[in-house]
Write an enzyme that holds these catalytic residues in place. Structure first.
Site, PDB file in Angstrom:
ATOM      1  N   THR A   1    -104.073 -18.916  92.945  1.00  0.00           N
ATOM      2  CA  THR A   1    -105.288 -19.126  92.547  1.00  0.00           C
ATOM      3  C   THR A   1    -105.404 -18.819  91.288  1.00  0.00           C
ATOM      4  OG1 THR A   1    -105.528 -17.342  92.418  1.00  0.00           O
ATOM      5  CG2 THR A   1    -106.070 -17.899  94.745  1.00  0.00           C
ATOM      6  N   ASP A   2    -105.994 -19.567  90.249  1.00  0.00           N
ATOM      7  CA  ASP A   2    -107.057 -18.628  89.309  1.00  0.00           C
ATOM      8  C   ASP A   2    -107.471 -17.780  89.360  1.00  0.00           C
ATOM      9  OD1 ASP A   2    -107.582 -18.695  86.548  1.00  0.00           O
ATOM     10  OD2 ASP A   2    -108.380 -20.925  86.411  1.00  0.00           O
ATOM     11  N   TRP A   3    -107.677 -16.371  88.248  1.00  0.00           N
ATOM     12  CA  TRP A   3    -108.039 -15.228  88.445  1.00  0.00           C
ATOM     13  C   TRP A   3    -109.296 -15.472  88.738  1.00  0.00           C
ATOM     14  CZ3 TRP A   3    -103.207 -16.609  87.833  1.00  0.00           C
ATOM     15  CH2 TRP A   3    -102.328 -15.459  87.461  1.00  0.00           C
ATOM     16  N   GLN A   4    -108.933 -14.806  89.804  1.00  0.00           N
ATOM     17  CA  GLN A   4    -110.297 -14.566  90.875  1.00  0.00           C
ATOM     18  C   GLN A   4    -110.741 -15.486  91.351  1.00  0.00           C
ATOM     19  OE1 GLN A   4    -112.866 -10.858  88.853  1.00  0.00           O
ATOM     20  NE2 GLN A   4    -112.999 -12.685  88.330  1.00  0.00           N
ATOM     21  N   GLY A   5    -109.035 -16.628  92.108  1.00  0.00           N
ATOM     22  CA  GLY A   5    -110.816 -17.968  92.113  1.00  0.00           C
ATOM     23  C   GLY A   5    -110.330 -17.755  94.071  1.00  0.00           C
TER      24      GLY A   5
END
Length: 883
Positions: A304-308
């Site tokens: 994931t992207d960060w917090q995705g």
């Protein structure tokens, strides 16, 4: 107990729900067209729903991954359930020393993997280089420089102890010229992006570091990419923006460079923040399972992207392999995975084979790039430059040596300087105003963009301001400068060494002084810029994305004032993408214009090398410079259009981005895609097209089935085996894989957690699955890369100076809804005066194909195909019909 919040989110966050693949009660509304023809964007429907595709494909070690897979299988077979979960889950924001780390496996001596930004260097550390941005690499049109830059960046990451470099970037592709992160990528043309993307990946991984190809997919603006972030800027939306893309556009434009990345062996892919057709990118089973892992045959892991991440079970079954940074919200201590994934596997909601496949993909990527031989201990800390501090930054625990300040720059300054000059595009050069000699009677330099920032080159966090020369744009794609050579300094050194006269004004608003100095100068060099970046930073009201396409900080007034007085005014533009040039191209007092992009730490030296003729410019525009914003035919969404619901952006323009849009509308640009002058001149002749396999050669859809999903090792159902170890030293807010109860319903905080009734159909199946017609190998069906034609042309240097030219090969696919021409190949050639060189390029099956939405495969239409060779998208003197 303090760690109980780890398990509070079990039902609402990890249970699959209808949102995971959109409301797909109706058939997927991608427009369909007759076999072999190309799509009509005017007939496209809004692709508002994303279809489910399950199960998640299990990787097989295809292509050259076999050896890495054999090693990964042996490793993963030894792991316990909690060790497997540890591999897939980040430990939390600021939990360890890198911007992201997963859990370690101490029993086998496997330290946690270090994931570190950025696509231009090693972010948030010191004694590292800052490389030119991706958009500059695109402007070089030089495969060798793209590879060399990747290798140099990879080596710096390797020497810092980073395992995964979070880059390069092909998303955003550059749908709208105002897009905030376009500069991190390469070009709105998918072929130019795909080639430089792949070369960069190969370079990074040659240094023994895993490249992370990002952001997958259709991530084309910063506004509304995250609902929580948007709230901070006063927008009340419940969900992230949805990019609504039709099938043909997805394949022919946005997916194209990711196919090149997979074929190049990318070890990881980062899914993006946005939704695609109203399904979040990191739990979109169609884009992850069908397109990436199924059709493209991706063998690495998806993070994931960060917090995705927006679900636990839903994202696991939809093809996600690693969550970063691990917590649902930064420093929340809660995770969609971690202990929740342990529970999901124990109760059968996530089958063991799916968890095993996650782990196999992660460990195989580690072996694939040789991390077993190149890994060294992490010697930096992403959260502070202090030498001593806490290993667990947020928890303030584990005090000791955290920064060893290892100098990893080597001789990379020379390469950075070379790329900076090789990417500088000469747009105008009236009466050979350039190159300068350094012996001009009076040289004046103007513009804030020429000088130092009053705060220093790193004075604004993540470069989140526009003060001084623009050597780096803002956001997580930035890095700390070891120094920044400004144009003012480099030009002053040039003039002083020749005993000349030099003065400068770097205040764009000092009108009276500017006019007085311009009146004295025999040559005036004006520097202006336009900045942008990532959406968590607002610079002068620009929330990541640019609000307009003008130059910043009174730059237009500055150019007007200087050129009104000095009849030898040279304009240099540092920008993250296209800018509006007004009448500068026709102003007789503006004798030269150069676009220098985002050149990195050697900015001043690179531009001085071009201005003073040490380097003959050979770069070409990686985008179009149009007369107006409207000419591009696309724009960003700046105001939510669905109330508090997810903002919707319909990509109704189809494949018509940038030069393709202007060609279709018959709009004349100021400077077209692929345009760039030299201090010498070139001629084109003798086009030769050799038929290799030809248009009518056989293309066979892939058939057959995969093997059944394998499992590795045994997972016991004894929940006592997965409790917190009694000797564990707990770190606050750290994400662990352990349970705090031996009863699953208690551990999951849900009495019906084991009910699989809402799990998507076929998502748990381990049975052999049919192969996709367009699949069959990394990058897709291997026959797509068969060479159908070979093209050569003669390029002659007709001037008096040695120079470099970039012949470009374009194809007309011939259909009524195809672009006029599309770039398909290029080569940068160095040619001595009076000499010739041979441009050589292959045309593959993919180059001549359209996406057939009915057959779900590539097909060559019956329309006539024409090949063109020239120096830009609108200067194509050579042509031939393919037969």
């Amino acid at each position: 107990m303090w760690f109980a919040p780890l398990l509070l989110l079990a039902t609402s966050l990890i249970h699959p729900s209808a949102q995971q693949d959109g409301n797909y009660t109706a058939p997927y509304p991608y427009a369909t067209y007759p076999n072999g023809t190309s799509p009509n964007p005017a007939a496209s429907v809004n692709a508002e729903f994303s279809p489910p595709y399950y199960p998640a494909p299990w990787a097989t070690g295809a292509g050259d991954w076999a050896d890495a897979y054999a090693k990964a299988q042996a490793f993963v077979s030894q792991l316990t359930l909690t060790e497997k979960v540890n591999l897939t889950t980040g430990v939390g924001w600021e939990g360890e020393r890198c911007v992201g780390q997963n859990g370690a496996i101490p029993r086998l001596g496997f330290r946690s993997l270090c994931m570190q930004d950025s696509p231009v260097g090693v972010r948030d550390t010191d004694y590292n280089s800052v490389f030119p941005a991706g958009v500059n690499v695109a402007a070089t049109f030089d495969r060798g420089l793209a590879y060399a830059r990747g290798q140099a960046m990879g080596s710096e990451h390797q020497m810092k102890g980073s395992d995964v470099q979070l880059g390069p970037v092909a998303g955003p592709l550059g749908r709208a010229p105002e897009g905030g992160r376009n500069w991190e990528g390469f070009s709105p043309d998918p072929v130019l992006t795909g080639i430089q993307f792949a070369q960069t990946i190969e370079g990074i991984q040659s240094a023994g570091v895993i490249a992370c190809a990002k952001h997958y997919i259709a991530y084309e603006q910063e506004h509304f990419r995250q609902s929580t972030e948007a709230a901070g800027f006063g927008f009340n939306i419940n969900d992230s923006i949805s990019s609504n893309v039709d099938d043909a556009t997805m394949h022919e434009l946005y997916l194209w460079p990711f196919a090149d990345a997979v074929r190049a062996g990318a070890g990881s892919v980062m899914c993006s923040y946005n939704q695609i057709n109203n399904s979040y990118a990191c739990q979109n089973s169609y884009t992850l399972n069908y397109l990436l892992k199924g059709e493209l045959g991706f063998q690495g892991f998806v993070m994931t992207d960060w917090q995705g991440q927006h679900s636990g079970v839903g994202s696991a079954l939809a093809g996600l392999d690693m969550t970063m940074p691990g917590d649902t919200l930064f420093n929340s201590g809660q995770s969609y995975w971690g202990a929740n994934l342990t529970v999901a596997v124990l109760n059968g909601t996530v089958p063991q084979w799916r968890l095993d496949d996650m782990c196999i993909r992660i460990i195989a990527a580690w072996y694939y790039v040789g991390r077993d031989n190149t890994s060294i201990p992490i010697n930096f800390d992403a959260w502070t430059l202090d030498t001593y501090g806490n290993e667990h930054f947020f928890a303030k625990e584990g005090y000791g040596l955290i920064n060893e300040h290892v100098d990893v720059r080597q001789e990379h300054a020379d390469l950075i300087r070379q790329i900076g000059s090789a990417s500088t595009v000469l747009l105008k050069n009236t009466n050979n105003a350039l190159p300068l000699t350094g012996k001009e009677k009076f040289t004046a330099v103007f513009g804030d963009d020429a000088g130092d920032s009053p705060y220093g080159p790193n004075g604004c966090s993540d470069r989140g301001c526009d003060n001084g020369t623009l050597g780096m744009a803002w956001g997580s794609g930035s890095a700390n400068f070891p120094y920044l050579v400004t144009p003012e300094t480099a030009i002053q050194n040039e003039i002083v060494s020749n005993n000349g006269v030099f003065q400068s004004i770097t205040d764009n608003y000092a009108g009276q002084q500017i006019q007085a100095l311009a009146g004295q100068a025999t040559v005036s060099i004006v520097f202006v810029n336009a900045d942008s970046g990532e959406g968590y930073i607002d610079v002068d009201g620009n929330i990541g994305d640019r609000n307009n396409l003008t130059v910043w900080d009174n730059g237009d007034v500055l150019i007007t004032n200087v050129s009104a007085i000095c009849n030898n005014t040279i304009v240099v533009i540092h920008s993250t993408g296209p800018v509006l040039l007004g009448n500068y191209s026709n102003n007789p007092n503006i004798t030269a214009i150069l676009w220098a992009g985002i050149p990195g730490e050697q900015s001043g030296n690179s531009i001085a090398d071009v201005l003073y003729g040490r380097v003959n410019p050979g770069a070409k525009l990686p985008f179009t410079l149009a007369e107006s914003r409207e000419d591009y035919g696309t724009d960003l969404l700046y105001i939510p259009n669905e109330g508090t619901g997810a903002p919707q952006v319909n990509f109704t323009e189809g494949v018509f981005l940038d030069y393709r849009a202007l060609d279709r509308a018959n709009i004349t640009p100021v400077y077209e895609f692929g345009f760039g002058l030299s201090y010498t001149t070139f001629s084109y002749s003798n086009l030769q097209v050799t038929r290799v396999l030809g248009l009518n050669s056989t293309y066979t859809p892939t058939t057959g089935s995969t093997p059944a999903a394998p499992t590795y090792g045994t997972i016991t159902n004894n929940t006592a085996d997965y409790q917190f170890p009694s000797n564990l030293s707990f770190v606050p807010n750290y994400i662990y894989p352990y349970l705090n109860s031996t009863t699953l319903s208690t551990a999951a905080n849900s009495s019906d957690y084991g009910d699989n009734s809402d799990v998507p159909a076929n998502s748990q199946s381990s049975s052999p699955q049919p192969l996709l017609p367009a699949g069959g190998g990394p990058g897709g069906n291997p026959q797509l890369y068969d060479v159908l034609y070979s093209v050569t042309a003669t390029i002659t240097n007709t001037g008096k100076l040695a120079g470099e030219e970039v012949p470009q090969l374009y194809i007309s696919l011939g259909g009524p809804y195809d672009p006029k021409v599309v770039l398909r190949n290029f080569e940068r050639l160095s040619i001595q005066p009076g000499m010739t060189a041979t441009f050589t390029a292959d045309i593959t099956r993919r180059d001549l194909s359209n996406w057939d939405t009915t057959a779900q495969n590539w097909a060559i239409s019956s329309y006539p195909k024409t090949v063109y060779v020239g120096s830009s998208s609108r200067t194509l003197p050579l042509s031939a019909i393919l037969s």
